[in-house]
Design an enzyme around this catalytic site. Structure first.
Site, PDB file in Angstrom:
ATOM      1  N   ASN A  10      -7.688   0.642   5.433  1.00 38.62           N
ATOM      2  CA  ASN A  10      -7.163   0.872   6.478  1.00 38.62           C
ATOM      3  C   ASN A  10      -6.970   1.927   7.176  1.00 38.62           C
ATOM      4  OD1 ASN A  10      -4.861   1.349   8.101  1.00 38.62           O
ATOM      5  ND2 ASN A  10      -3.064   1.772   6.752  1.00 38.62           N
ATOM      6  N   LYS A  12      -5.865   2.930  10.083  1.00 39.08           N
ATOM      7  CA  LYS A  12      -4.914   3.287  10.766  1.00 39.08           C
ATOM      8  C   LYS A  12      -5.540   4.070  11.927  1.00 39.08           C
ATOM      9  CE  LYS A  12      -3.000   4.776   6.594  1.00 39.08           C
ATOM     10  NZ  LYS A  12      -2.160   6.083   5.312  1.00 39.08           N
ATOM     11  N   HIS A  89       3.669  -1.644   6.742  1.00 37.39           N
ATOM     12  CA  HIS A  89       3.465  -0.547   6.571  1.00 37.39           C
ATOM     13  C   HIS A  89       4.413   0.330   7.016  1.00 37.39           C
ATOM     14  CE1 HIS A  89       1.136   3.490   5.919  1.00 37.39           C
ATOM     15  NE2 HIS A  89      -0.274   2.312   5.658  1.00 37.39           N
ATOM     16  N   GLU A  91       4.605   3.530   7.427  1.00 38.44           N
ATOM     17  CA  GLU A  91       3.824   4.800   9.142  1.00 38.44           C
ATOM     18  C   GLU A  91       4.758   3.998   9.903  1.00 38.44           C
ATOM     19  OE1 GLU A  91      -0.024   5.182   8.492  1.00 38.44           O
ATOM     20  OE2 GLU A  91       0.356   6.544   7.220  1.00 38.44           O
ATOM     21  N   GLU A 157       3.080   0.874  -2.182  1.00 38.32           N
ATOM     22  CA  GLU A 157       2.135   2.003  -1.407  1.00 38.32           C
ATOM     23  C   GLU A 157       3.707   2.704  -1.695  1.00 38.32           C
ATOM     24  OE1 GLU A 157      -0.992   1.619   1.469  1.00 38.32           O
ATOM     25  OE2 GLU A 157      -0.179   1.495   2.800  1.00 38.32           O
ATOM     26  N   GLY A 163      -1.517  10.178   2.203  1.00 36.15           N
ATOM     27  CA  GLY A 163      -1.983  11.459   2.645  1.00 36.15           C
ATOM     28  C   GLY A 163      -1.782  12.420   2.280  1.00 36.15           C
ATOM     29  N   SER A 193      -3.063   7.928  -1.155  1.00 36.19           N
ATOM     30  CA  SER A 193      -3.980   9.268  -1.804  1.00 36.19           C
ATOM     31  C   SER A 193      -5.643   8.156  -3.297  1.00 36.19           C
ATOM     32  CB  SER A 193      -3.179   9.984  -2.780  1.00 36.19           C
ATOM     33  OG  SER A 193      -2.489  10.826  -1.439  1.00 36.19           O
ATOM     34  N   GLY A 213      -6.804   4.313   2.273  1.00 36.37           N
ATOM     35  CA  GLY A 213      -6.629   5.239   4.321  1.00 36.37           C
ATOM     36  C   GLY A 213      -7.424   6.070   4.559  1.00 36.37           C
TER      37      GLY A 213
HETATM   38  P1  13P Z   1      -4.292   6.944   2.007  1.00 40.78           P
HETATM   39  O1  13P Z   1      -5.092   6.676   1.631  1.00 40.78           O
HETATM   40  O2  13P Z   1      -5.006   8.038   3.056  1.00 40.78           O
HETATM   41  O3  13P Z   1      -2.800   7.693   0.796  1.00 40.78           O
HETATM   42  O4  13P Z   1      -3.592   6.164   2.761  1.00 40.78           O
HETATM   43  C1  13P Z   1      -2.920   5.283   1.963  1.00 40.78           C
HETATM   44  C2  13P Z   1      -2.365   4.212   3.008  1.00 40.78           C
HETATM   45  O5  13P Z   1      -1.626   3.918   3.915  1.00 40.78           O
HETATM   46  C3  13P Z   1      -3.063   2.508   3.130  1.00 40.78           C
HETATM   47  O6  13P Z   1      -2.210   1.678   4.033  1.00 40.78           O
END
Ligand code: 13P
Length: 231
Positions: A10, A12, A89, A91, A157, A163, A193, A213
């Site tokens: 992802n 983002k 997601h 976010e 997640e 993140g 992460s 991510g």
């Molecule tokens: P990170 O791997 O940056 O923590 O993000 C995970 C994520 O939100 C994948 O959709």
């Protein structure tokens, strides 16, 4: 037979320019993985030559077309050669106020147009995990027929692990995996992460793959994660 592990990137809202996106696509193009870039990089011209990966999107609307300025429909994604779409997601739930009701409509629309949804669920504080996962699954999957539910990939997640570098310990994640498996027989990914040093911890405790991510923006690191999963 060894089960096939699904690794999903992802990106983002990254990288910030199309030339950087081209470079990143070139770096990962031989991988057996799903790449979910921003919508504007879904155009075949920048990734198609000799690419092995499968294309995914990070979101979609629930309508096929219409007066929804700034939105992208599942039918549009399908016509661009997209196979997977991330839905719900954390976010999007947090910054764009997506509710479980909206997520439910998006799941139904994605399935209708033949996309494989990757439904993200997860708690904000780890003590709430079981309650949150249970509620999200119930509301997000509400009214979807069993045959279609089975097509959905679920990504666990934990929001606090996204993140932050503060990944969820694989034994703790395994508990959430069990709760999810008590309710569905779907594929379940772990996200939060993930890096190449810890990536196999999750597949060892039973996850079917990973949603990556930050580490997916570094081609070398992402290649390691995919290769680890395949060995
Ligand atoms: P990170 O791997 O940056 O923590 O993000 C995970 C994520 O939100 C994948 O959709």
């Amino acid at each position: 037979m060894k089960k096939k592990i699904l690794i999903v990137a992802n990106w983002k809202m990254n990288p910030p320019t199309s030339s950087e996106a081209e470079k990143l696509f070139a770096g990962v193009k031989k991988l057996d993985a799903v790449i979910c870039p921003p919508f504007c990089y879904l155009d075949a011209k920048i990734w198609s030559s000799g690419a092995k990966f499968t294309l995914g999107a990070q979101n979609c609307h629930w309508e096929e077309k219409g007066a929804y300025t700034g939105e992208i429909s599942p039918k549009m994604l399908k016509s661009m050669g997209v196979k997977y779409v991330i839905i719900g997601h954390s976010e999007r739930r947090a910054h764009f106020k997506e509710t479980d009701e909206m997520i439910n409509k998006k799941l139904k629309a994605a399935l209708k147009f033949g996309l494989i949804p990757i439904l993200c669920i997860g708690e904000k504080k780890d003590k709430d995990a079981e309650i949150v996962v249970d509620k999200q699954l119930k509301e997000d999957l509400n009214g979807i027929i069993e045959k279609d539910v089975k097509k959905i990939v679920i990504a666990y997640e934990p929001v606090w692990a996204i993140g932050t570098g503060n990944f969820c310990d694989s034994q703790k994640a395994k508990k959430a995996l069990r709760w999810i498996q008590e309710k569905t027989s779907n594929k379940v990914l772990y996200g939060g992460s993930v890096n190449s040093k810890i990536s196999t911890d999750y597949t060892k405790v039973g996850f079917d793959g990973l949603l990556v991510g930050g580490a997916s923006l570094n081609a070398e690191e992402f290649i390691k994660i995919v290769k680890n999963a395949q060995h």
